[in-house]
Design an enzyme around this catalytic site. Structure first.
Site, PDB file in Angstrom:
ATOM      1  N   GLU A  86      81.080  60.872  78.678  1.00  0.00           N
ATOM      2  CA  GLU A  86      80.223  60.655  77.496  1.00  0.00           C
ATOM      3  C   GLU A  86      79.759  59.198  77.503  1.00  0.00           C
ATOM      4  OE1 GLU A  86      81.237  62.427  73.725  1.00  0.00           O
ATOM      5  OE2 GLU A  86      80.809  60.556  72.676  1.00  0.00           O
ATOM      6  N   ARG A 110      75.037  64.515  70.964  1.00  0.00           N
ATOM      7  CA  ARG A 110      75.263  63.197  71.587  1.00  0.00           C
ATOM      8  C   ARG A 110      74.141  62.750  72.542  1.00  0.00           C
ATOM      9  NH1 ARG A 110      78.112  63.626  68.012  1.00  0.00           N
ATOM     10  NH2 ARG A 110      80.370  63.469  67.954  1.00  0.00           N
ATOM     11  N   CYS A 143      85.353  57.918  73.058  1.00  0.00           N
ATOM     12  CA  CYS A 143      85.680  59.050  73.937  1.00  0.00           C
ATOM     13  C   CYS A 143      85.011  58.862  75.291  1.00  0.00           C
ATOM     14  CB  CYS A 143      85.227  60.363  73.298  1.00  0.00           C
ATOM     15  SG  CYS A 143      86.262  60.817  71.906  1.00  0.00           S
TER      16      CYS A 143
HETATM   17  C1  LIG Z   1      86.526  53.116  68.949  1.00  0.00           C
HETATM   18  C2  LIG Z   1      85.270  53.917  69.114  1.00  0.00           C
HETATM   19  C3  LIG Z   1      85.049  55.047  68.350  1.00  0.00           C
HETATM   20  C4  LIG Z   1      83.877  55.799  68.514  1.00  0.00           C
HETATM   21  N1  LIG Z   1      83.707  56.903  67.741  1.00  0.00           N
HETATM   22  C5  LIG Z   1      82.564  57.626  67.853  1.00  0.00           C
HETATM   23  C6  LIG Z   1      82.337  58.770  67.045  1.00  0.00           C
HETATM   24  O1  LIG Z   1      83.145  59.156  66.211  1.00  0.00           O
HETATM   25  N2  LIG Z   1      81.171  59.440  67.214  1.00  0.00           N
HETATM   26  C7  LIG Z   1      80.226  59.059  68.115  1.00  0.00           C
HETATM   27  O2  LIG Z   1      79.166  59.701  68.205  1.00  0.00           O
HETATM   28  N3  LIG Z   1      80.414  57.973  68.908  1.00  0.00           N
HETATM   29  C8  LIG Z   1      81.558  57.254  68.790  1.00  0.00           C
HETATM   30  N4  LIG Z   1      81.748  56.150  69.589  1.00  0.00           N
HETATM   31  C9  LIG Z   1      80.730  55.801  70.606  1.00  0.00           C
HETATM   32  C10 LIG Z   1      79.651  54.825  70.114  1.00  0.00           C
HETATM   33  O3  LIG Z   1      80.130  54.021  69.047  1.00  0.00           O
HETATM   34  C11 LIG Z   1      78.381  55.557  69.665  1.00  0.00           C
HETATM   35  O4  LIG Z   1      77.816  56.288  70.727  1.00  0.00           O
HETATM   36  C12 LIG Z   1      77.315  54.572  69.129  1.00  0.00           C
HETATM   37  O5  LIG Z   1      76.249  55.299  68.576  1.00  0.00           O
HETATM   38  C13 LIG Z   1      76.765  53.634  70.207  1.00  0.00           C
HETATM   39  O6  LIG Z   1      76.019  52.626  69.558  1.00  0.00           O
HETATM   40  P1  LIG Z   1      75.830  51.192  70.232  1.00  0.00           P
HETATM   41  O7  LIG Z   1      74.951  50.395  69.350  1.00  0.00           O
HETATM   42  O8  LIG Z   1      77.146  50.595  70.549  1.00  0.00           O
HETATM   43  O9  LIG Z   1      75.051  51.597  71.538  1.00  0.00           O
HETATM   44  P2  LIG Z   1      75.347  51.106  73.051  1.00  0.00           P
HETATM   45  O10 LIG Z   1      76.718  51.558  73.430  1.00  0.00           O
HETATM   46  O11 LIG Z   1      75.029  49.689  73.188  1.00  0.00           O
HETATM   47  O12 LIG Z   1      74.275  51.963  73.833  1.00  0.00           O
HETATM   48  C14 LIG Z   1      74.425  53.364  73.930  1.00  0.00           C
HETATM   49  C15 LIG Z   1      73.097  53.918  74.475  1.00  0.00           C
HETATM   50  O13 LIG Z   1      72.090  53.704  73.514  1.00  0.00           O
HETATM   51  C16 LIG Z   1      71.020  52.966  74.096  1.00  0.00           C
HETATM   52  N5  LIG Z   1      70.450  52.121  73.038  1.00  0.00           N
HETATM   53  C17 LIG Z   1      71.094  51.223  72.260  1.00  0.00           C
HETATM   54  N6  LIG Z   1      70.233  50.679  71.382  1.00  0.00           N
HETATM   55  C18 LIG Z   1      69.035  51.251  71.617  1.00  0.00           C
HETATM   56  C19 LIG Z   1      67.745  51.099  71.050  1.00  0.00           C
HETATM   57  N7  LIG Z   1      67.484  50.248  70.048  1.00  0.00           N
HETATM   58  N8  LIG Z   1      66.728  51.853  71.554  1.00  0.00           N
HETATM   59  C20 LIG Z   1      66.940  52.725  72.569  1.00  0.00           C
HETATM   60  N9  LIG Z   1      68.132  52.898  73.158  1.00  0.00           N
HETATM   61  C21 LIG Z   1      69.179  52.169  72.676  1.00  0.00           C
HETATM   62  C22 LIG Z   1      71.626  52.186  75.222  1.00  0.00           C
HETATM   63  O14 LIG Z   1      70.671  51.864  76.213  1.00  0.00           O
HETATM   64  C23 LIG Z   1      72.632  53.193  75.740  1.00  0.00           C
HETATM   65  O15 LIG Z   1      71.960  54.145  76.551  1.00  0.00           O
HETATM   66  C24 LIG Z   1      82.909  55.390  69.454  1.00  0.00           C
HETATM   67  C25 LIG Z   1      83.117  54.236  70.209  1.00  0.00           C
HETATM   68  C26 LIG Z   1      84.275  53.498  70.047  1.00  0.00           C
HETATM   69  C27 LIG Z   1      84.479  52.250  70.844  1.00  0.00           C
END
Ligand SMILES: Cc1cc2nc3c(=O)[nH]c(=O)nc-3n(C[C@H](O)[C@H](O)[C@H](O)COP(=O)(O)OP(=O)(O)OC[C@H]3O[C@@H](n4cnc5c(N)ncnc54)[C@H](O)[C@@H]3O)c2cc1C
Length: 320
Positions: free
Chosen positions: A314, A196, A244
């Site tokens: 997380e 992660r 989470c």
């Molecule tokens: C209902 C639900 C279920 C989920 N299930 C899972 C799961 O099964 N497994 C899991 O791993 N996660 C899960 N997540 C968490 C989340 O979806 C993941 O961590 C996902 O990868 C985050 O992507 P995001 O685009 O929303 O990033 P954001 O939440 O917008 O950002 C997360 C981090 O990434 C950085 N970031 C975003 N884009 C970039 C970029 N282009 N370059 C550099 N940094 C960047 C941001 O600055 C921040 O630090 C879940 C979330 C929810 C709401």
């Protein structure tokens, strides 16, 4: 926009970053018509938990050249910046984010190019779209991404994973932009990634990745997708959340610990510990970031006092 702390829209005590007005004016002149520039943009509607204040300035660059211009100008003016993906792993405090938020939401960042078994995906591609394209092409191994509600950029930063698979295991190459605006493409093996997290993307912006699938029939992929979806929705709440909240400590899964502490259903304001999964805090529609943070602290305190377990979030908590 003038960064006017006396404006009625500005909550008491909030001062926008002093150079953000200069940055906005510079970017409005310098960027192409494909870019979007917005002052005081609500981050609640850009995050899945739907809480938090606004960003002083939010920019969606039209393409890589505009993105390079944005980071160079922000650095020159000393305005702090950060990238936001779909906001599915982020909790924004109620005071919002000072400085600049960059979102790779424009079409140029959402392109998928297929050269089977490889899929080149921009950072703005939704993980659902990636997995749907893999299914269409008969490429297996990427089904685990389907239910994760983020973008490729967020998945690279977080090394997102599920069902014993992780993003970096499926990657061939990564494209990124350094803080000076330079673009590079590297084999994914050159970039260390752990459970992660991928710290390389603290400093560097993820522009996209080349994923490798395993050729098989679309039918097989579809069957695996159906099975994983069924399992996910049996164990995960549908209400707005940030996934989470806590990392799993080595001694016990965080969800089970919350359950054993009897905290499922506990509420502060509009934030509730999910009845479905103890490691999810959901927003009943009225929650503030303060409510969610209060619940996080309550759970951490009970875990520490009653079980000697130190819970680490997380979800990333940002803003003021
Ligand atoms: C209902 C639900 C279920 C989920 N299930 C899972 C799961 O099964 N497994 C899991 O791993 N996660 C899960 N997540 C968490 C989340 O979806 C993941 O961590 C996902 O990868 C985050 O992507 P995001 O685009 O929303 O990033 P954001 O939440 O917008 O950002 C997360 C981090 O990434 C950085 N970031 C975003 N884009 C970039 C970029 N282009 N370059 C550099 N940094 C960047 C941001 O600055 C921040 O630090 C879940 C979330 C929810 C709401």
């Amino acid at each position: 926009m003038s960064p006017d702390a006396a404006s009625p829209e500005v909550p008491a005590g909030i001062r926008v970053h002093p150079r953000v007005g200069d940055l906005e004016a510079t970017l409005r002149l310098a960027l192409s018509g494909e870019s979007l520039v917005r002052a005081k943009e609500s981050l609640a509607r850009r995050t899945t938990l739907r809480v938090g204040g606004w960003a002083d300035l939010l920019v969606e660059p039209g393409h890589e050249a505009d993105l390079a211009c944005v980071v160079v100008e922000a650095n020159r003016l000393g305005v702090p910046w950060r990238v936001l993906g779909r906001g599915s792993n982020v909790l924004v405090r109620d005071g919002g984010v000072r400085g600049l938020v960059i979102v790779l939401g424009r079409p140029a960042f959402a392109v998928i190019e297929a050269a089977s078994p490889l899929l080149r995906c921009g950072a703005g591609v939704r993980l659902n779209a990636l997995s749907a394209e893999a299914r269409r092409l008969g490429l297996g191994g990427l089904e685990f991404l389907a239910g994760i509600p983020g973008t490729v950029g967020g998945a690279l930063r977080m090394n997102a994973g599920a069902w014993n698979a992780m993003t970096f295991e499926k990657l061939e190459a990564v494209r990124s932009m350094g803080p000076d605006g330079s673009v590079m493409e590297q084999p994914s093996g050159a970039i260390p990634a752990a459970y992660r997290r991928c710290d390389f993307f603290r400093e560097n912006i993820a522009l996209g990745g080349v994923f490798r699938g395993e050729p098989c029939s679309s039918r097989e992929v579809e069957a695996r997708l159906d099975e994983l979806n069924r399992r996910r929705w049996a164990t995960q709440p549908a209400a707005p959340s940030a996934g989470c909240i806590f990392k799993n400590p080595s001694v016990i899964p965080a969800g089970r610990l919350v359950d054993e502490l009897g905290l499922k259903g506990t509420r502060i304001g509009g934030a509730v510990v999910s009845d479905v999964h103890g490691n999810f805090i959901v927003n009943d529609g009225q929650a503030t970031a303060r409510d969610v943070l209060g619940l996080i602290e309550l759970i951490r305190r009970r875990a520490r006092e009653e079980r000697g377990v130190e819970l680490e979030t997380e979800v990333e908590i940002i803003g003021e």
